[in-house]
Write a protein that holds these residues in place. Structure first.
Motif, short mmCIF file in Angstrom:
data_model
loop_
_atom_site.label_atom_id
_atom_site.label_comp_id
_atom_site.label_asym_id
_atom_site.label_seq_id
_atom_site.Cartn_x
_atom_site.Cartn_y
_atom_site.Cartn_z
N GLU A 203 65.65 -37.56 -3.23
CA GLU A 203 64.40 -38.32 -3.26
C GLU A 203 63.51 -37.98 -2.06
N ASP A 204 64.12 -37.86 -0.89
CA ASP A 204 63.33 -37.50 0.29
C ASP A 204 62.78 -36.08 0.16
N LYS A 206 62.04 -34.46 -2.67
CA LYS A 206 60.95 -34.46 -3.63
C LYS A 206 59.66 -35.03 -3.02
N GLU A 207 59.81 -36.05 -2.21
CA GLU A 207 58.63 -36.66 -1.60
C GLU A 207 57.98 -35.73 -0.58
N ARG A 208 58.79 -34.99 0.17
CA ARG A 208 58.25 -34.08 1.17
C ARG A 208 57.65 -32.82 0.55
N ASN A 210 56.38 -32.45 -2.48
CA ASN A 210 55.40 -32.67 -3.54
C ASN A 210 54.02 -32.21 -3.06
N THR A 215 49.71 -38.89 -7.00
CA THR A 215 50.92 -39.63 -7.30
C THR A 215 50.55 -40.98 -7.92
#
Length: 243
Positions: A203-204, A206-208, A210, A215
């Motif tokens: 999850e971290d 994917k967030e970094r 992206n 969003t």
């Protein structure tokens, strides 16, 4: 260049003359070292304890009634969402309510399947405490709030239901924990501490990584396409992650 026919004929002549020398060799195998369970705490009662069907009140106090309070089942769990023993557990992936029958199902199934010599189980949820009222069948409307029918425990997504630990591996407990998770009144899954850590890392990442600025959080906060007209307050709070 050797042809297939020439190679075959050469092998036949070598076998017929008896000039083959067999050399016996022993391969080196690698076996992983055994897992060391050094930080395992020994408990007196390895099995799950019996939960009370309803909370106990003083004899001079009438059991209080309560509203539905569906907000107790919505959104993510913020407190009891980590493993205490850092091994295996059943985690709710959706909201719902647990009745006393579900507690007994989990207690009996896990008690029959688990090996009490090497593993133990612990509850991570309280006994049923929220009253659910119900009127008798055939009654007309009115007449006040109905009597208490049973008690439930509201569960949010991410809540740890039951935790298993001890001198055991994930493959040993996955079977009967999956059987229990499939019979719960909401969606649940079986996880280990390694799976939770890997999920958090993904999850971290994917967030970094992206690169798309649009969003769900950005769209809702900036009211793109006039989405505030049809979004619910829950979407404004959790940005489409929870219902």
């Amino acid at each position: 260049m050797w042809s297939l026919k020439a190679v075959t004929q050469l092998c036949k002549n070598t076998v017929a003359s008896g000039n083959i020398s067999a050399i016996s060799t022993a391969g080196l195998k690698y076996f992983a070292p055994p897992i060391k369970y050094e930080n395992i705490e020994k408990v007196e009662r390895p099995k799950l304890r019996i939960m009370e069907r309803m909370p106990q009140y003083p004899p001079n106090l009438r059991p209080p009634k309560m509203q539905k309070r569906l907000r107790y089942m919505r959104g993510p769990e913020l407190v009891h969402n980590t493993l205490l023993h850092k091994q295996y557990a059943i985690v709710a992936t959706g909201g719902g309510r647990l009745r006393w029958g579900h507690y007994e199902m989990m207690r009996l199934t896990i008690g029959r399947k688990m090996n009490t010599d090497t593993m133990f189980a612990t509850w991570r949820i309280p006994a049923p405490w929220q009253p659910i009222t119900k009127k008798g069948q055939g009654q007309r409307m009115g007449g006040g709030k109905g009597a208490i029918d049973h008690y439930v425990t509201p569960i949010r997504a991410g809540r740890i239901i039951v935790e298993i630990a001890g001198r055991c591996e994930f493959i040993e407990v996955k079977g009967f924990l999956t059987q229990v998770a499939n019979q719960l009144p909401f969606k649940a899954t079986v996880v280990s501490q390694e799976m939770l850590d890997q999920q958090q890392v993904e999850e971290d990442l994917k967030e970094r990584s992206n690169e798309n600025p649009f969003t769900m959080k950005y769209v809702i906060q900036n009211n793109l396409n006039g989405c505030h007209r049809w979004l619910s307050p829950v979407d404004h709070k959790w940005f489409g992650k929870h219902l």
